[in-house]
Design an enzyme around this catalytic site. Sequence first.
Site, PDB file in Angstrom:
ATOM      1  N   ASP A 200       0.877  -1.169   0.000  1.00  0.00           N
ATOM      2  CA  ASP A 200       0.000   0.000   0.000  1.00  0.00           C
ATOM      3  C   ASP A 200       0.919   1.226   0.000  1.00  0.00           C
ATOM      4  O   ASP A 200       1.513   1.565   1.023  1.00  0.00           O
ATOM      5  CB  ASP A 200      -0.895  -0.037   1.242  1.00  0.00           C
ATOM      6  CG  ASP A 200      -1.712   1.239   1.410  1.00  0.00           C
ATOM      7  OD1 ASP A 200      -1.567   2.158   0.574  1.00  0.00           O
ATOM      8  OD2 ASP A 200      -2.486   1.315   2.380  1.00  0.00           O
ATOM      9  N   LYS A 226      -3.046  12.279  -2.903  1.00  0.00           N
ATOM     10  CA  LYS A 226      -2.016  12.438  -1.860  1.00  0.00           C
ATOM     11  C   LYS A 226      -0.673  12.806  -2.483  1.00  0.00           C
ATOM     12  O   LYS A 226       0.291  13.066  -1.777  1.00  0.00           O
ATOM     13  CB  LYS A 226      -1.891  11.146  -1.066  1.00  0.00           C
ATOM     14  CG  LYS A 226      -3.138  10.870  -0.230  1.00  0.00           C
ATOM     15  CD  LYS A 226      -2.920   9.723   0.704  1.00  0.00           C
ATOM     16  CE  LYS A 226      -4.213   9.131   1.176  1.00  0.00           C
ATOM     17  NZ  LYS A 226      -4.724   9.789   2.383  1.00  0.00           N
ATOM     18  N   CYS A 364      -7.868   6.642  10.591  1.00  0.00           N
ATOM     19  CA  CYS A 364      -8.292   5.422   9.872  1.00  0.00           C
ATOM     20  C   CYS A 364      -7.357   4.260  10.173  1.00  0.00           C
ATOM     21  O   CYS A 364      -7.065   3.439   9.298  1.00  0.00           O
ATOM     22  CB  CYS A 364      -8.380   5.648   8.370  1.00  0.00           C
ATOM     23  SG  CYS A 364      -9.666   6.791   7.913  1.00  0.00           S
TER      24      CYS A 364
END
Length: 406
Positions: A200, A226, A364
């Site tokens: 990721d 991002k 998160c």
Amino acid sequence: MIFNVDEVRKDFPALFQEVYGHPLAYLDNAATTLKPSAVIQAISGYYSTINSNVHRGVHYLSGEATAAFENARENVRRFINAEHGHEVIFTKGATEAINLVAQSFSATNLGRGDEIVVSGLEHHANLVPWQNACRSAGATLKIIPFDEKGEISAEQAGAFLSGKTKLLALTHVSNSLGTLLPVKEIIQVAHRMGIPVLVDGAQGIVHCEVDVRALDCDFYCFSGHKIYGPMGIGILYGKERWLEAMEPYQTGGEMIKSVSYQHATYNDLPYKFEAGTPNVAGAVGLNAALEYMEGLGKENIHNYEKYLLAYTLKALENLPAIRIYGHPGHGAAVISFLMEGIHPYDAGSVIDRFGIAVRTGHHCAQPVMDRLGIPGTIRASLAFYNTTEEIDRLTAALLKVQEMFA
Ligand code: PMP
């Protein structure tokens, strides 16, 4: 230093606004970054001129839009050094990319008694899709714990892999603690056991030089927003052999070769995984973002961020009653901390009033906070357009918070 931050800031129109009467200090870059004018103009230029659906029309505009879309794919390929353009799939973000692999890879590779392994540092986006995949297949999800510094070594990771492991999924850089994981070494350990690895890269692509062939990862994903690009566009890189062997994630138009009322045959890569009208403007905007970063020089950017990170850590460490989580000296420009006796939400609300945007909460990554035994942290995440003056304003605001809640 070759990097002129004052000049660079002029490229970001959103920096030139006031919040509650103060100049904006935007320190929430791990959530999303601001966009340079080049990106805003590329999106506006697409909609003002070549706006058209791709891969379908014979007309001029459709050809131009298709060329721009495929040019973006080629530039992403080059940016991450993938071998083939068809190993680069456009998605709506890192979350969709991980869901794609969790569903498509698991459909053919994951069965009862098998295991998926993830790190204990994962964002929910690289955890919940694997929980679901394991539940559907009757497989088990195993978690590699992080140590007190927020780190995981290749040796620790290897201890959780076995003949039952079908895939290892882990973050390149933790969004909650800033830890940079030794992904290359971990991938080597996994590959020695024949286990594919998904990385990721939502935070990693921003702060590290990413070369998917040097890493030898099987999948790598990230979100455009991002990395100074638009929202609603992201990338899944996958090695050809895995993508070829996987079933499509979604079906419909674009991803087919031929369709009868009862049957369909699927298109070749990458289109097999790009059902429906893609986010062409998003791809064009992402392309502009990557070109913008390359124009500044990735090494210049990373060096400046390291300098700013060191400055911030020193400034925070000098404050009384502050605790920094993880081992951010070893990580990326993401710093998570708490002030003794002050709830992060209260602190964040006061800091906001000084025009400073930081994030508070679990980021998160609720299991990470649970493991640390805290409700959440205050997170300052830096970008190359931030300045030492902004960090000084942050430390002054934190002192004010301490005064108010003393
Ligand atoms: N992984 C990590 C490490 C992240 O930081 C994020 C976003 N905070 C995601 C995945 C999900 O990205 P997105 O919401 O853009 O899909």
